[in-house]
Design a protein around this motif. Structure first.
Motif, PDB file in Angstrom:
ATOM      1  N   SER A   1       5.419  23.682  40.130  1.00  0.00           N
ATOM      2  CA  SER A   1       5.659  24.396  41.387  1.00  0.00           C
ATOM      3  C   SER A   1       7.054  25.017  41.447  1.00  0.00           C
ATOM      4  CB  SER A   1       5.432  23.475  42.592  1.00  0.00           C
ATOM      5  OG  SER A   1       6.292  22.366  42.533  1.00  0.00           O
ATOM      6  N   HIS A   2       8.051  24.346  40.913  1.00  0.00           N
ATOM      7  CA  HIS A   2       9.417  24.885  40.939  1.00  0.00           C
ATOM      8  C   HIS A   2       9.758  25.666  39.679  1.00  0.00           C
ATOM      9  CE1 HIS A   2      11.181  21.729  43.999  1.00  0.00           C
ATOM     10  NE2 HIS A   2      10.035  22.253  44.398  1.00  0.00           N
ATOM     11  N   SER A   3       9.247  25.202  38.544  1.00  0.00           N
ATOM     12  CA  SER A   3       9.789  25.677  37.260  1.00  0.00           C
ATOM     13  C   SER A   3       8.806  26.475  36.417  1.00  0.00           C
ATOM     14  CB  SER A   3      10.315  24.486  36.446  1.00  0.00           C
ATOM     15  OG  SER A   3      11.287  23.794  37.188  1.00  0.00           O
ATOM     16  N   ASN A   4       7.552  26.548  36.830  1.00  0.00           N
ATOM     17  CA  ASN A   4       6.550  27.391  36.153  1.00  0.00           C
ATOM     18  C   ASN A   4       6.467  27.095  34.651  1.00  0.00           C
ATOM     19  OD1 ASN A   4       4.524  29.325  36.142  1.00  0.00           O
ATOM     20  ND2 ASN A   4       5.913  31.030  35.770  1.00  0.00           N
ATOM     21  N   THR A   5       6.540  25.829  34.294  1.00  0.00           N
ATOM     22  CA  THR A   5       6.474  25.478  32.873  1.00  0.00           C
ATOM     23  C   THR A   5       5.083  25.791  32.306  1.00  0.00           C
ATOM     24  OG1 THR A   5       5.939  23.210  33.531  1.00  0.00           O
ATOM     25  CG2 THR A   5       8.223  23.674  32.958  1.00  0.00           C
TER      26      THR A   5
ATOM     27  N   THR B   1      -1.437  22.378  39.628  1.00  0.00           N
ATOM     28  CA  THR B   1      -0.370  22.775  40.565  1.00  0.00           C
ATOM     29  C   THR B   1       0.091  24.200  40.265  1.00  0.00           C
ATOM     30  OG1 THR B   1       0.377  20.485  40.761  1.00  0.00           O
ATOM     31  CG2 THR B   1       1.927  22.197  41.451  1.00  0.00           C
ATOM     32  N   ASP B   2       0.122  25.024  41.299  1.00  0.00           N
ATOM     33  CA  ASP B   2       0.556  26.411  41.130  1.00  0.00           C
ATOM     34  C   ASP B   2       2.079  26.542  41.267  1.00  0.00           C
ATOM     35  OD1 ASP B   2      -1.996  27.426  40.780  1.00  0.00           O
ATOM     36  OD2 ASP B   2      -2.315  27.627  42.946  1.00  0.00           O
ATOM     37  N   TYR B   3       2.603  27.524  40.584  1.00  0.00           N
ATOM     38  CA  TYR B   3       4.017  27.910  40.712  1.00  0.00           C
ATOM     39  C   TYR B   3       4.218  28.536  42.094  1.00  0.00           C
ATOM     40  CZ  TYR B   3       8.188  30.798  39.652  1.00  0.00           C
ATOM     41  OH  TYR B   3       9.409  31.411  39.660  1.00  0.00           O
ATOM     42  N   LEU B   4       5.278  28.147  42.779  1.00  0.00           N
ATOM     43  CA  LEU B   4       5.556  28.676  44.124  1.00  0.00           C
ATOM     44  C   LEU B   4       6.288  30.012  43.999  1.00  0.00           C
ATOM     45  CD1 LEU B   4       6.625  25.324  45.829  1.00  0.00           C
ATOM     46  CD2 LEU B   4       4.441  26.552  46.102  1.00  0.00           C
ATOM     47  N   SER B   5       5.574  30.998  43.508  1.00  0.00           N
ATOM     48  CA  SER B   5       6.185  32.291  43.169  1.00  0.00           C
ATOM     49  C   SER B   5       6.566  33.102  44.405  1.00  0.00           C
ATOM     50  CB  SER B   5       5.233  33.103  42.289  1.00  0.00           C
ATOM     51  OG  SER B   5       4.011  33.271  42.959  1.00  0.00           O
TER      52      SER B   5
ATOM     53  N   ARG C   1      15.712  30.966  40.194  1.00  0.00           N
ATOM     54  CA  ARG C   1      16.113  29.991  39.164  1.00  0.00           C
ATOM     55  C   ARG C   1      15.322  30.209  37.883  1.00  0.00           C
ATOM     56  NH1 ARG C   1      15.746  25.156  43.594  1.00  0.00           N
ATOM     57  NH2 ARG C   1      17.525  25.834  44.855  1.00  0.00           N
ATOM     58  N   VAL C   2      14.028  30.426  38.040  1.00  0.00           N
ATOM     59  CA  VAL C   2      13.195  30.647  36.852  1.00  0.00           C
ATOM     60  C   VAL C   2      13.644  31.928  36.142  1.00  0.00           C
ATOM     61  CG1 VAL C   2      10.838  31.265  36.113  1.00  0.00           C
ATOM     62  CG2 VAL C   2      11.217  29.300  37.627  1.00  0.00           C
ATOM     63  N   ASN C   3      13.966  32.958  36.917  1.00  0.00           N
ATOM     64  CA  ASN C   3      14.439  34.208  36.312  1.00  0.00           C
ATOM     65  C   ASN C   3      15.749  33.997  35.549  1.00  0.00           C
ATOM     66  OD1 ASN C   3      12.275  35.655  37.170  1.00  0.00           O
ATOM     67  ND2 ASN C   3      13.268  36.438  39.034  1.00  0.00           N
ATOM     68  N   LYS C   4      16.612  33.142  36.086  1.00  0.00           N
ATOM     69  CA  LYS C   4      17.881  32.868  35.390  1.00  0.00           C
ATOM     70  C   LYS C   4      17.631  32.158  34.056  1.00  0.00           C
ATOM     71  CE  LYS C   4      20.904  33.064  39.370  1.00  0.00           C
ATOM     72  NZ  LYS C   4      21.896  32.425  40.247  1.00  0.00           N
TER      73      LYS C   4
ATOM     74  N   GLY D   1       9.634  32.361  25.192  1.00  0.00           N
ATOM     75  CA  GLY D   1       8.419  32.416  26.017  1.00  0.00           C
ATOM     76  C   GLY D   1       7.807  31.066  26.315  1.00  0.00           C
ATOM     77  N   VAL D   2       8.385  30.023  25.741  1.00  0.00           N
ATOM     78  CA  VAL D   2       7.873  28.670  26.003  1.00  0.00           C
ATOM     79  C   VAL D   2       8.847  27.945  26.927  1.00  0.00           C
ATOM     80  CG1 VAL D   2       7.275  26.439  24.996  1.00  0.00           C
ATOM     81  CG2 VAL D   2       6.606  28.557  23.835  1.00  0.00           C
ATOM     82  N   TYR D   3       8.302  27.335  27.956  1.00  0.00           N
ATOM     83  CA  TYR D   3       9.097  26.580  28.927  1.00  0.00           C
ATOM     84  C   TYR D   3       8.461  25.196  29.047  1.00  0.00           C
ATOM     85  CZ  TYR D   3      10.860  31.208  29.807  1.00  0.00           C
ATOM     86  OH  TYR D   3      11.410  32.448  29.628  1.00  0.00           O
ATOM     87  N   ALA D   4       9.134  24.215  28.429  1.00  0.00           N
ATOM     88  CA  ALA D   4       8.537  22.884  28.303  1.00  0.00           C
ATOM     89  C   ALA D   4       9.285  21.855  29.137  1.00  0.00           C
ATOM     90  CB  ALA D   4       8.559  22.458  26.836  1.00  0.00           C
ATOM     91  N   ALA D   5       8.535  20.956  29.746  1.00  0.00           N
ATOM     92  CA  ALA D   5       9.123  19.852  30.513  1.00  0.00           C
ATOM     93  C   ALA D   5       8.543  18.533  30.027  1.00  0.00           C
ATOM     94  CB  ALA D   5       8.820  20.021  31.994  1.00  0.00           C
ATOM     95  N   VAL D   6       9.408  17.519  29.960  1.00  0.00           N
ATOM     96  CA  VAL D   6       8.944  16.154  29.708  1.00  0.00           C
ATOM     97  C   VAL D   6       8.676  15.517  31.066  1.00  0.00           C
ATOM     98  CG1 VAL D   6       9.490  13.923  28.668  1.00  0.00           C
ATOM     99  CG2 VAL D   6      10.513  16.023  27.735  1.00  0.00           C
ATOM    100  N   CYS D   7       7.490  14.986  31.250  1.00  0.00           N
ATOM    101  CA  CYS D   7       7.159  14.353  32.529  1.00  0.00           C
ATOM    102  C   CYS D   7       6.687  12.917  32.311  1.00  0.00           C
ATOM    103  CB  CYS D   7       6.060  15.141  33.244  1.00  0.00           C
ATOM    104  SG  CYS D   7       6.563  16.797  33.726  1.00  0.00           S
ATOM    105  N   GLN D   8       7.227  12.036  33.146  1.00  0.00           N
ATOM    106  CA  GLN D   8       6.825  10.629  33.042  1.00  0.00           C
ATOM    107  C   GLN D   8       6.142  10.132  34.312  1.00  0.00           C
ATOM    108  OE1 GLN D   8      10.338   8.568  31.678  1.00  0.00           O
ATOM    109  NE2 GLN D   8      10.299   9.665  29.743  1.00  0.00           N
TER     110      GLN D   8
END
Ligand SMILES: O=P(O)(O)OC[C@H]1O[C@@H](O)[C@H](O)[C@@H]1O
Length: 156
Positions: free
Chosen positions: A97-101, A126-130, A138-141, A80-87
């Motif tokens: 917007s793409h990945s709904n982290t 920023t909202d997820y482009l659902s 992609r997010v579902n996969k 249930g956790v979707y984490a991204a490293v952002c620099q």
């Protein structure tokens, strides 16, 4: 939003700056520590903070270590956790917007606080482009992979 924050010693100073920003913006902060800059082990703080996101006790998580990937490694092991490293803010924008982290990981040794706070602001606003099918596919996969390989938390 209710936001879980955590770090290790290398991310502590930036975590504190992020807390100030979050409070100014009216967010509720749940600080999982650490509460000083004494050397410590990242999993001791990021794991409980990740659980809070997974269990819905927090809407989002923002975790800071020296370079960011350590926090993401831990967080992404939790169902249930979707984490991204952002620099940079561009990455932060797409991470939402793409990945709904639902977790943002930052490297306190990599980026200065000016960029870091901008990243946080962009990521939170920023909202997820659902409505765009290619992103939901992609997010579902990714979700299907976690269904297959990660342990579901009981009672969630
Ligand atoms: O200060 P030490 O313990 O050397 O290094 C800690 C950081 O180095 C990386 O592993 C992680 O980013 C961690 O936060």
């Amino acid at each position: 939003m209710k936001i879980a924050v955590s770090s290790d010693h290398a991310g502590f100073a930036l975590k504190e700056e992020i807390k100030t920003l979050l409070a100014t913006e009216g967010h509720e902060i749940i600080d999982f520590g650490p509460y000083n800059e004494e050397p410590c082990d990242l999993p001791d703080y990021v794991y409980p903070a990740s659980l809070a996101v997974a269990e819905g006790k927090a809407d989002r998580g923002i975790f800071v270590d020296g370079v960011g990937y350590g926090s993401a490694m831990i967080a992404n092991k939790i169902y249930g956790v979707y984490a991204a490293v952002c620099q940079d803010p561009f990455c932060a924008k797409l991470a939402r917007s793409h990945s709904n982290t639902n977790v943002l990981c930052l490297g306190g040794k990599i980026i200065g606080s000016g960029i870091a706070l901008e990243i946080v602001t962009v990521w939170l606003t920023t909202d997820y482009l659902s409505h765009i099918e290619k992103y939901t596919n992609r997010v579902n996969k990714v979700m299907q992979i976690s269904e297959k390989h990660l342990k579901k938390l009981s009672g969630v």
